[in-house]
Design a protein around this motif. Structure first.
Motif, short mmCIF file in Angstrom:
data_model
loop_
_atom_site.label_atom_id
_atom_site.label_comp_id
_atom_site.label_asym_id
_atom_site.label_seq_id
_atom_site.Cartn_x
_atom_site.Cartn_y
_atom_site.Cartn_z
N ASN A 34 0.26 -1.37 -0.10
CA ASN A 34 0.10 0.18 0.09
C ASN A 34 0.98 1.30 -0.36
N PHE A 37 1.14 4.59 -2.33
CA PHE A 37 0.80 4.69 -3.15
C PHE A 37 -0.12 6.22 -2.07
N LEU A 94 -7.13 6.90 2.16
CA LEU A 94 -7.92 5.71 1.91
C LEU A 94 -7.12 4.24 1.58
N GLY A 95 -6.75 3.01 2.86
CA GLY A 95 -6.43 2.30 2.10
C GLY A 95 -7.01 0.94 3.24
N VAL A 96 -6.99 -0.40 3.09
CA VAL A 96 -7.85 -1.61 2.85
C VAL A 96 -6.61 -2.50 3.83
N LYS A 101 -8.65 -7.03 0.65
CA LYS A 101 -9.13 -6.39 -1.27
C LYS A 101 -10.31 -7.44 -2.10
N GLN A 102 -10.57 -6.16 -2.52
CA GLN A 102 -11.26 -7.36 -3.51
C GLN A 102 -12.78 -7.53 -3.24
N LYS A 103 -12.99 -7.01 -2.21
CA LYS A 103 -14.38 -7.07 -1.83
C LYS A 103 -15.64 -6.67 -0.94
N GLY A 104 -14.59 -6.02 -1.90
CA GLY A 104 -16.23 -4.59 -2.38
C GLY A 104 -15.75 -3.91 -0.83
N ILE A 105 -15.23 -3.30 0.27
CA ILE A 105 -14.45 -2.45 1.61
C ILE A 105 -14.43 -1.26 0.85
N GLY A 106 -12.68 -1.04 -0.46
CA GLY A 106 -13.01 0.65 -0.84
C GLY A 106 -13.76 1.50 -1.85
N SER A 107 -14.63 0.45 -2.07
CA SER A 107 -15.50 0.95 -2.92
C SER A 107 -16.72 1.31 -1.92
N GLY A 128 -7.25 12.91 -4.47
CA GLY A 128 -5.68 13.09 -5.11
C GLY A 128 -5.53 11.41 -5.39
N ASN A 133 -1.04 4.40 -9.33
CA ASN A 133 -2.39 3.77 -9.00
C ASN A 133 -3.64 3.43 -10.05
N ARG A 138 -9.35 2.96 -11.21
CA ARG A 138 -10.86 2.36 -11.73
C ARG A 138 -12.04 2.68 -10.60
N LEU A 139 -11.60 2.60 -9.35
CA LEU A 139 -12.71 3.24 -8.47
C LEU A 139 -13.29 4.57 -8.82
C1 LIG Z 1 -7.23 1.30 -3.36
C2 LIG Z 1 -8.02 0.17 -2.71
C3 LIG Z 1 -8.26 0.81 -1.62
C4 LIG Z 1 -8.94 -0.63 -3.18
O1 LIG Z 1 -9.45 -0.95 -1.76
P1 LIG Z 1 -10.68 -2.38 -2.32
O2 LIG Z 1 -11.16 -3.07 -0.50
O3 LIG Z 1 -9.89 -3.03 -2.97
O4 LIG Z 1 -12.02 -2.10 -3.41
P2 LIG Z 1 -12.52 -2.91 -4.05
O5 LIG Z 1 -12.99 -4.61 -3.58
O6 LIG Z 1 -13.98 -1.84 -3.72
O7 LIG Z 1 -12.47 -3.23 -5.87
C5 LIG Z 1 -11.60 -3.13 -6.50
C6 LIG Z 1 -11.38 -4.00 -7.43
O8 LIG Z 1 -12.36 -5.68 -6.47
C7 LIG Z 1 -13.73 -5.65 -7.32
N1 LIG Z 1 -14.58 -6.44 -6.56
C8 LIG Z 1 -15.30 -5.30 -5.72
N2 LIG Z 1 -15.86 -6.49 -4.07
C9 LIG Z 1 -16.24 -7.50 -5.10
C10 LIG Z 1 -16.04 -8.61 -4.70
N3 LIG Z 1 -16.94 -9.36 -4.05
N4 LIG Z 1 -15.81 -10.07 -5.45
C11 LIG Z 1 -14.68 -9.76 -6.73
N5 LIG Z 1 -14.43 -8.59 -6.56
C12 LIG Z 1 -14.65 -7.60 -5.73
C13 LIG Z 1 -13.72 -4.68 -7.87
O9 LIG Z 1 -14.88 -4.54 -8.95
C14 LIG Z 1 -12.36 -3.92 -8.63
O10 LIG Z 1 -12.02 -4.65 -9.84
P3 LIG Z 1 -10.75 -3.75 -10.34
O11 LIG Z 1 -9.55 -3.67 -9.89
O12 LIG Z 1 -11.26 -4.81 -11.50
O13 LIG Z 1 -11.57 -2.24 -10.24
C15 LIG Z 1 -6.86 -1.39 -2.02
O14 LIG Z 1 -6.83 -1.66 -3.10
C16 LIG Z 1 -6.33 -0.13 -1.26
O15 LIG Z 1 -5.61 -0.55 -0.19
N6 LIG Z 1 -4.77 0.39 -2.17
C17 LIG Z 1 -3.38 1.06 -1.40
C18 LIG Z 1 -3.62 2.55 -0.83
C19 LIG Z 1 -4.66 3.23 -2.26
O16 LIG Z 1 -4.14 2.93 -3.32
N7 LIG Z 1 -5.21 3.80 -1.50
C20 LIG Z 1 -5.60 4.99 -2.92
C21 LIG Z 1 -4.60 6.42 -2.13
S1 LIG Z 1 -5.71 7.21 -3.27
#
Ligand SMILES: CC(C)(COP(=O)(O)OP(=O)(O)OC[C@H]1O[C@@H](n2cnc3c(N)ncnc32)[C@H](O)[C@@H]1OP(=O)(O)O)[C@@H](O)C(=O)NCCC(=O)NCCS
Length: 168
Positions: A34, A37, A94-96, A101-107, A128, A133, A138-139
């Motif tokens: 993380n 980013f 924002l951080g997960v 990750k990829q479970k909808g928490i970020g969105s 920003g 990133n 994408r999100l």
């Molecule tokens: C960017 C970040 C916050 C996203 O968090 P996340 O919880 O993984 O986000 P989501 O799960 O909502 O979405 C991520 C992906 O998972 C997918 N997804 C969401 N729910 C899902 C589920 N239930 N099953 C499978 N995939 C899923 C989304 O469609 C998205 O797909 P994509 O990458 O192809 O666009 C995370 O990757 C992170 O902490 N990154 C490092 C820190 C960072 O970059 N912060 C932002 C600074 S501005």
């Protein structure tokens, strides 16, 4: 089906919230996956520095929201917003946790921030992000944020910082 809830922590007023949020913040923000980013200097986040933010955040218009697991209450992700009735409403962090990750928490945290901004009467939400990133890009694009400004070479390795905005 979600397995987490979003709630607000107020570490400035609650020692319990401070001792909950500080280790989670350091662990998420300093995780090698993380970090580049989240740290524009590419320096690690220090406990003392983060601790002092958490003690003054309300005065600075900053609020913290965490995604907490239903099972055990672990903080899985966190968002930080800054609201200023002159400068606007911004998602400043924002951080997960990688395992969550990829479970909808970020969105969900982004959607929560957008709803809050609307409830508070703001007409736009800013965020920003560093230009490499792609996940965050994408999100934000999915939520109809658009690029409005670039700070060139903002990160210590020369990568640009892109400001995105969603109009409400
Ligand atoms: C960017 C970040 C916050 C996203 O968090 P996340 O919880 O993984 O986000 P989501 O799960 O909502 O979405 C991520 C992906 O998972 C997918 N997804 C969401 N729910 C899902 C589920 N239930 N099953 C499978 N995939 C899923 C989304 O469609 C998205 O797909 P994509 O990458 O192809 O666009 C995370 O990757 C992170 O902490 N990154 C490092 C820190 C960072 O970059 N912060 C932002 C600074 S501005």
């Amino acid at each position: 089906m979600t397995y987490f809830q979003i709630k607000e922590l107020v570490p400035q007023n609650s020692e319990a919230d401070l001792s909950n949020i500080l280790p989670a913040f350091l662990s998420i923000w300093n995780h090698p996956e993380n970090h580049k980013f989240l740290s524009y200097t590419l320096q690690p986040f220090q406990k003392e520095m983060a601790g002092s933010w958490f003690k003054n955040h309300l005065d600075m218009g900053v609020r913290y929201f965490v995604a907490v697991s239903d099972d055990g209450g672990e903080i899985l992700g966190m968002s930080t917003i800054k609201k200023d009735f002159i400068e606007g409403f911004e998602i400043i962090g924002l951080g997960v946790r990688p395992k969550a990750k990829q479970k909808g928490i970020g969105s969900s945290l982004i959607a929560h921030a957008i709803t809050l901004a609307g409830e508070l009467g703001f007409k736009a939400v800013d965020s920003g992000l560093v230009a490499d990133n792609f996940k965050m890009m994408r999100l934000l694009t999915q939520f109809e944020f658009m690029p409005v400004k670039i700070n060139h070479n903002a990160r210590a390795d020369g990568v640009d910082l892109v400001y995105m905005r969603k109009y409400l």
